[in-house]
Design a protein around this motif. Sequence first.
Motif, PDB file in Angstrom:
ATOM      1  N   LYS A 141       7.582 -17.695  28.515  1.00 32.24           N
ATOM      2  CA  LYS A 141       7.662 -16.646  29.531  1.00 32.24           C
ATOM      3  C   LYS A 141       9.000 -16.639  30.266  1.00 32.24           C
ATOM      4  O   LYS A 141       9.269 -15.731  31.047  1.00 32.24           O
ATOM      5  N   LYS A 142       9.823 -17.650  29.998  1.00 36.03           N
ATOM      6  CA  LYS A 142      11.086 -17.782  30.730  1.00 36.03           C
ATOM      7  C   LYS A 142      12.228 -17.105  29.963  1.00 36.03           C
ATOM      8  O   LYS A 142      12.216 -17.055  28.737  1.00 36.03           O
ATOM      9  N   PRO A 143      13.223 -16.583  30.677  1.00 40.54           N
ATOM     10  CA  PRO A 143      14.329 -15.868  30.026  1.00 40.54           C
ATOM     11  C   PRO A 143      15.084 -16.697  28.976  1.00 40.54           C
ATOM     12  O   PRO A 143      15.567 -16.145  27.986  1.00 40.54           O
ATOM     13  N   LYS A 144      15.143 -18.012  29.186  1.00 40.82           N
ATOM     14  CA  LYS A 144      15.907 -18.861  28.267  1.00 40.82           C
ATOM     15  C   LYS A 144      15.292 -18.945  26.874  1.00 40.82           C
ATOM     16  O   LYS A 144      15.933 -19.446  25.950  1.00 40.82           O
ATOM     17  N   ILE A 145      14.064 -18.455  26.716  1.00 36.95           N
ATOM     18  CA  ILE A 145      13.392 -18.555  25.418  1.00 36.95           C
ATOM     19  C   ILE A 145      14.125 -17.759  24.346  1.00 36.95           C
ATOM     20  O   ILE A 145      13.932 -17.976  23.144  1.00 36.95           O
ATOM     21  N   GLN A 146      15.006 -16.840  24.758  1.00 31.86           N
ATOM     22  CA  GLN A 146      15.770 -16.062  23.782  1.00 31.86           C
ATOM     23  C   GLN A 146      16.777 -16.923  23.026  1.00 31.86           C
ATOM     24  O   GLN A 146      17.221 -16.564  21.942  1.00 31.86           O
ATOM     25  N   TYR A 147      17.144 -18.062  23.618  1.00 26.64           N
ATOM     26  CA  TYR A 147      18.145 -18.925  22.998  1.00 26.64           C
ATOM     27  C   TYR A 147      17.490 -19.896  22.025  1.00 26.64           C
ATOM     28  O   TYR A 147      16.379 -20.377  22.252  1.00 26.64           O
ATOM     29  N   TRP A 148      18.186 -20.211  20.958  1.00 25.63           N
ATOM     30  CA  TRP A 148      17.670 -21.108  19.938  1.00 25.63           C
ATOM     31  C   TRP A 148      17.454 -22.500  20.507  1.00 25.63           C
ATOM     32  O   TRP A 148      18.303 -22.975  21.252  1.00 25.63           O
TER      33      TRP A 148
END
Length: 242
Positions: A141-148
């Motif tokens: 649910k956190k924005p950082k999840i987009q990063y590998w």
Amino acid sequence: MGLLTEHRFEEAVCQYGDELQQEPNDAALWADYSKALLCLGRFPEALAGYQRANTLANLRDFGCRDPFLEHAGTVQWLLGDRTAAIRTLTEAVDGIQRGTIKYADQAGGATPGLLLWYMGVTARCDAAVAHVEKYLRKLAKKPKIQYWPGPAVQFVLGGAAFEQMRDADVQMAGLDLPGLLGKAGEDLFTRRHAVQALFYQAAKHRHDGLEDECLSTMRICAGLKNPVIELEWFLARAEARA
């Protein structure tokens, strides 16, 4: 890391061993020494080294607490002590949630969670799987999840197809499997991400009851040249050899 990235592992062990004679309390040096031992399959020594690195990091101002728990847990798994490995990785994810352990990846702590998910699935430990899936769902649910390796979290939780996980990363986007393997053979950064993508595809196959597909994908993953940093490669190699 020069000797390690060049796969000169025996030389690396000798060099780091000599340096440790001069700097016996250097946590980062112990970690590099342990990585070289891990690459050589000297697991008991690697485990002792990672545990020493963690102890030293916690005693000194290393910037974060227990930075090598996921490494120690992986080696415990490779040594066949699955209970200890699951306990160590659980400690890692719980520490990240409490804020006492600083995560090392850009996705906010996906790596230890994914490793624990694989271990829980493989050991058929429902409690570990439920515990870590709760952790991963919060992370997703956190924005950082987009990063590998964040896209791998969404994949194992069933929120994305393998193609979506692969295409979420610029190194792998738009490549079919032959193209991905070809690029991974030439480019270290692509290989690092491909190893993780393939490993968690294999683990998801196992989770879904597709053991033949799991082992086939593990072999493809282990067939890539050792990227050194990614712990998943060592786990895949153990699966392939078994």
